[in-house]
Design a protein around this motif. Structure first.
Motif, PDB file in Angstrom:
ATOM      1  N   MET A  15      -2.452  17.993  14.030  1.00 24.50           N
ATOM      2  CA  MET A  15      -3.312  16.821  14.121  1.00 24.50           C
ATOM      3  C   MET A  15      -3.570  16.485  15.579  1.00 24.50           C
ATOM      4  O   MET A  15      -2.659  16.553  16.410  1.00 24.50           O
ATOM      5  N   ASP A  16      -4.794  16.131  15.905  1.00 24.58           N
ATOM      6  CA  ASP A  16      -5.137  15.749  17.271  1.00 24.58           C
ATOM      7  C   ASP A  16      -4.432  14.443  17.655  1.00 24.58           C
ATOM      8  O   ASP A  16      -4.074  13.652  16.784  1.00 24.58           O
ATOM      9  N   PRO A  17      -4.240  14.203  18.940  1.00 17.63           N
ATOM     10  CA  PRO A  17      -3.629  12.936  19.373  1.00 17.63           C
ATOM     11  C   PRO A  17      -4.467  11.739  18.931  1.00 17.63           C
ATOM     12  O   PRO A  17      -5.690  11.825  18.807  1.00 17.63           O
ATOM     13  N   LEU A  18      -3.799  10.624  18.703  1.00 19.56           N
ATOM     14  CA  LEU A  18      -4.517   9.389  18.384  1.00 19.56           C
ATOM     15  C   LEU A  18      -5.284   8.882  19.602  1.00 19.56           C
ATOM     16  O   LEU A  18      -6.325   8.237  19.455  1.00 19.56           O
ATOM     17  N   ALA A  19      -4.763   9.171  20.782  1.00 20.36           N
ATOM     18  CA  ALA A  19      -5.435   8.738  22.016  1.00 20.36           C
ATOM     19  C   ALA A  19      -4.978   9.603  23.176  1.00 20.36           C
ATOM     20  O   ALA A  19      -3.876  10.159  23.168  1.00 20.36           O
ATOM     21  N   ARG A  20      -5.853   9.721  24.159  1.00 19.10           N
ATOM     22  CA  ARG A  20      -5.534  10.397  25.414  1.00 19.10           C
ATOM     23  C   ARG A  20      -5.846   9.438  26.561  1.00 19.10           C
ATOM     24  O   ARG A  20      -6.732   8.593  26.435  1.00 19.10           O
ATOM     25  N   ILE A  21      -5.120   9.607  27.655  1.00 16.37           N
ATOM     26  CA  ILE A  21      -5.404   8.758  28.800  1.00 16.37           C
ATOM     27  C   ILE A  21      -5.908   9.617  29.955  1.00 16.37           C
ATOM     28  O   ILE A  21      -5.499  10.764  30.144  1.00 16.37           O
ATOM     29  N   GLY A  22      -6.830   9.054  30.708  1.00 18.61           N
ATOM     30  CA  GLY A  22      -7.352   9.662  31.919  1.00 18.61           C
ATOM     31  C   GLY A  22      -7.734   8.521  32.831  1.00 18.61           C
ATOM     32  O   GLY A  22      -6.927   7.647  33.127  1.00 18.61           O
ATOM     33  N   ILE A  23      -8.992   8.477  33.203  1.00 15.50           N
ATOM     34  CA  ILE A  23      -9.492   7.303  33.906  1.00 15.50           C
ATOM     35  C   ILE A  23      -9.539   6.114  32.950  1.00 15.50           C
ATOM     36  O   ILE A  23      -9.318   4.970  33.323  1.00 15.50           O
ATOM     37  N   ALA A  24      -9.804   6.403  31.682  1.00 17.52           N
ATOM     38  CA  ALA A  24      -9.820   5.380  30.633  1.00 17.52           C
ATOM     39  C   ALA A  24      -9.011   5.873  29.444  1.00 17.52           C
ATOM     40  O   ALA A  24      -8.547   7.015  29.424  1.00 17.52           O
ATOM     41  N   ILE A  25      -8.832   5.015  28.458  1.00 15.24           N
ATOM     42  CA  ILE A  25      -8.140   5.385  27.226  1.00 15.24           C
ATOM     43  C   ILE A  25      -9.176   5.853  26.211  1.00 15.24           C
ATOM     44  O   ILE A  25     -10.100   5.120  25.869  1.00 15.24           O
ATOM     45  N   ASP A  26      -9.021   7.070  25.738  1.00 18.59           N
ATOM     46  CA  ASP A  26      -9.953   7.655  24.772  1.00 18.59           C
ATOM     47  C   ASP A  26      -9.258   7.754  23.418  1.00 18.59           C
ATOM     48  O   ASP A  26      -8.371   8.594  23.231  1.00 18.59           O
ATOM     49  N   GLU A  27      -9.634   6.895  22.486  1.00 16.85           N
ATOM     50  CA  GLU A  27      -9.015   6.867  21.161  1.00 16.85           C
ATOM     51  C   GLU A  27      -9.821   7.696  20.166  1.00 16.85           C
ATOM     52  O   GLU A  27     -11.050   7.674  20.178  1.00 16.85           O
ATOM     53  N   ASN A  28      -9.121   8.430  19.318  1.00 17.78           N
ATOM     54  CA  ASN A  28      -9.751   9.138  18.211  1.00 17.78           C
ATOM     55  C   ASN A  28      -9.781   8.194  17.004  1.00 17.78           C
ATOM     56  O   ASN A  28      -8.879   8.204  16.160  1.00 17.78           O
ATOM     57  N   GLU A  29     -10.803   7.371  16.950  1.00 21.70           N
ATOM     58  CA  GLU A  29     -10.854   6.300  15.951  1.00 21.70           C
ATOM     59  C   GLU A  29     -10.849   6.819  14.521  1.00 21.70           C
ATOM     60  O   GLU A  29     -10.364   6.141  13.611  1.00 21.70           O
ATOM     61  N   HIS A  30     -11.389   8.013  14.306  1.00 15.93           N
ATOM     62  CA  HIS A  30     -11.456   8.536  12.939  1.00 15.93           C
ATOM     63  C   HIS A  30     -10.088   8.954  12.406  1.00 15.93           C
ATOM     64  O   HIS A  30      -9.930   9.179  11.204  1.00 15.93           O
ATOM     65  N   LEU A  31      -9.076   9.042  13.280  1.00 15.67           N
ATOM     66  CA  LEU A  31      -7.732   9.431  12.854  1.00 15.67           C
ATOM     67  C   LEU A  31      -6.806   8.239  12.631  1.00 15.67           C
ATOM     68  O   LEU A  31      -5.732   8.401  12.057  1.00 15.67           O
ATOM     69  N   ILE A  32      -7.206   7.074  13.087  1.00 18.04           N
ATOM     70  CA  ILE A  32      -6.340   5.897  13.014  1.00 18.04           C
ATOM     71  C   ILE A  32      -6.243   5.408  11.570  1.00 18.04           C
ATOM     72  O   ILE A  32      -7.236   5.370  10.839  1.00 18.04           O
ATOM     73  N   LEU A  33      -5.042   5.045  11.161  1.00 20.53           N
ATOM     74  CA  LEU A  33      -4.818   4.558   9.798  1.00 20.53           C
ATOM     75  C   LEU A  33      -5.575   3.261   9.551  1.00 20.53           C
ATOM     76  O   LEU A  33      -5.721   2.436  10.458  1.00 20.53           O
ATOM     77  N   PRO A  34      -6.047   3.049   8.322  1.00 21.95           N
ATOM     78  CA  PRO A  34      -6.729   1.791   8.004  1.00 21.95           C
ATOM     79  C   PRO A  34      -5.756   0.610   8.010  1.00 21.95           C
ATOM     80  O   PRO A  34      -4.533   0.809   7.936  1.00 21.95           O
ATOM     81  N   PRO A  35      -6.255  -0.618   8.080  1.00 15.21           N
ATOM     82  CA  PRO A  35      -5.363  -1.792   8.080  1.00 15.21           C
ATOM     83  C   PRO A  35      -4.536  -1.866   6.801  1.00 15.21           C
ATOM     84  O   PRO A  35      -4.975  -1.411   5.739  1.00 15.21           O
TER      85      PRO A  35
END
Length: 270
Positions: A75-95
């Motif tokens: 599974m891809d990371p939920l987020a990566r950091i660089g200059i900004a935070i890049d979130e993989n929103e399609h992988l995040i669990l629903p509320p």
């Protein structure tokens, strides 16, 4: 698994180099873990290391002497950091749909076995026989065996006696789970003759779960105390915390037909 309906972030972190050293990775890992813990976009149990936020139940340690010590193989990371935070929103669990429930009871009566060429299955049979439930001991000391098999879930095809041992274990109420020794990929028991024989013997596929996730999930499900053996077996392939890819969302087998590829197209999972 212990935190059901989690609505806040829980972030684990650590370091390869201690904070007391002049050059270390502890400071950045700690700062980024606190930043992710203070955000409300990823409300699940995660692990931050190096430059990535990983789902904890998808993570495993892969290196002892490099800064990128953890990975999430399937599974891809939920987020990566660089200059900004890049979130993989399609992988995040629903509320969550309910209030938080904490499950503190874990049934740890399980054993993991990594198969190697030339293994002696009589030793496994003796272990199962010794730790199975008997009339004098209604609850056996062994609830689950996790097998680390070859490839997509294979064993030597001459080991018919081993398949019978697993069938006997399943009949005695021991959950037998098949995982893969491969770093990436999934168990697919129904695609080879040996895999089909394992299925017929009552062996349950772990799909693409890590060994750590399998052990924790089994301990959680049996620790609940309100599930039967059959229900636990069925839930092993069901995503409870985003720990597994459902069978119908896995990649189609090699040389699959156009129909097999089409029915998986567009499948989504958490």
């Amino acid at each position: 698994f212990m935190l059901e309906n989690l609505g806040k972030p829980v972030v684990f972190t650590g370091s390869q180099i201690p904070l007391c050293e002049p050059y270390n990775d502890a400071r950045r890992n700690l700062i980024m873990a606190m930043i992710f813990a203070s955000r409300d976009t990823i409300n699940e149990v995660t692990l931050f290391f190096h430059d990535r936020l990983l789902r904890a139940c998808r993570s495993t340690k892969v290196n002892t002497h490099r800064l990128k010590a953890f990975d999430s193989p399937n599974m891809d990371p939920l987020a990566r950091i660089g200059i900004a935070i890049d979130e993989n929103e399609h992988l995040i669990l629903p509320p969550p749909r309910g209030s938080l429930r904490v499950h503190s009871r874990m049934d740890t009566r399980l054993l993991t076995l990594r198969l190697v060429p030339g293994f002696d299955d009589s030793m496994i049979a003796e272990m199962i026989e010794r730790h199975s439930a008997t009339p004098d001991k209604k609850n056996g000391s062994l609830q689950c065996i996790v097998l680390q098999l070859y490839g997509t879930g294979n064993i030597p095809n001459i080991k018919e006696s081993f398949i019978q041992i697993l069938a006997d274990a399943a009949e005695k109420g021991i959950l037998v789970v098949a995982s893969t020794q491969c770093y990436t990929g999934s168990v697919m028991l129904g695609h080879y003759a040996v895999g089909k024989a394992l299925e017929s013997a009552g062996v349950v596929s772990a799909n693409d779960m890590t060994l750590e996730a399998i052990a924790c999930k089994v301990g959680y499900l049996y620790g609940r105390g309100d599930l039967t053996h059959a229900q636990v077996a069925r839930l092993m392939s069901v995503s409870l915390r985003g720990e597994v890819t459902p069978s119908d969302a896995l990649s189609p087998p090699p040389l699959s037909s156009a129909y097999q590829r089409a029915i998986r197209k567009g499948k989504t999972y958490y």
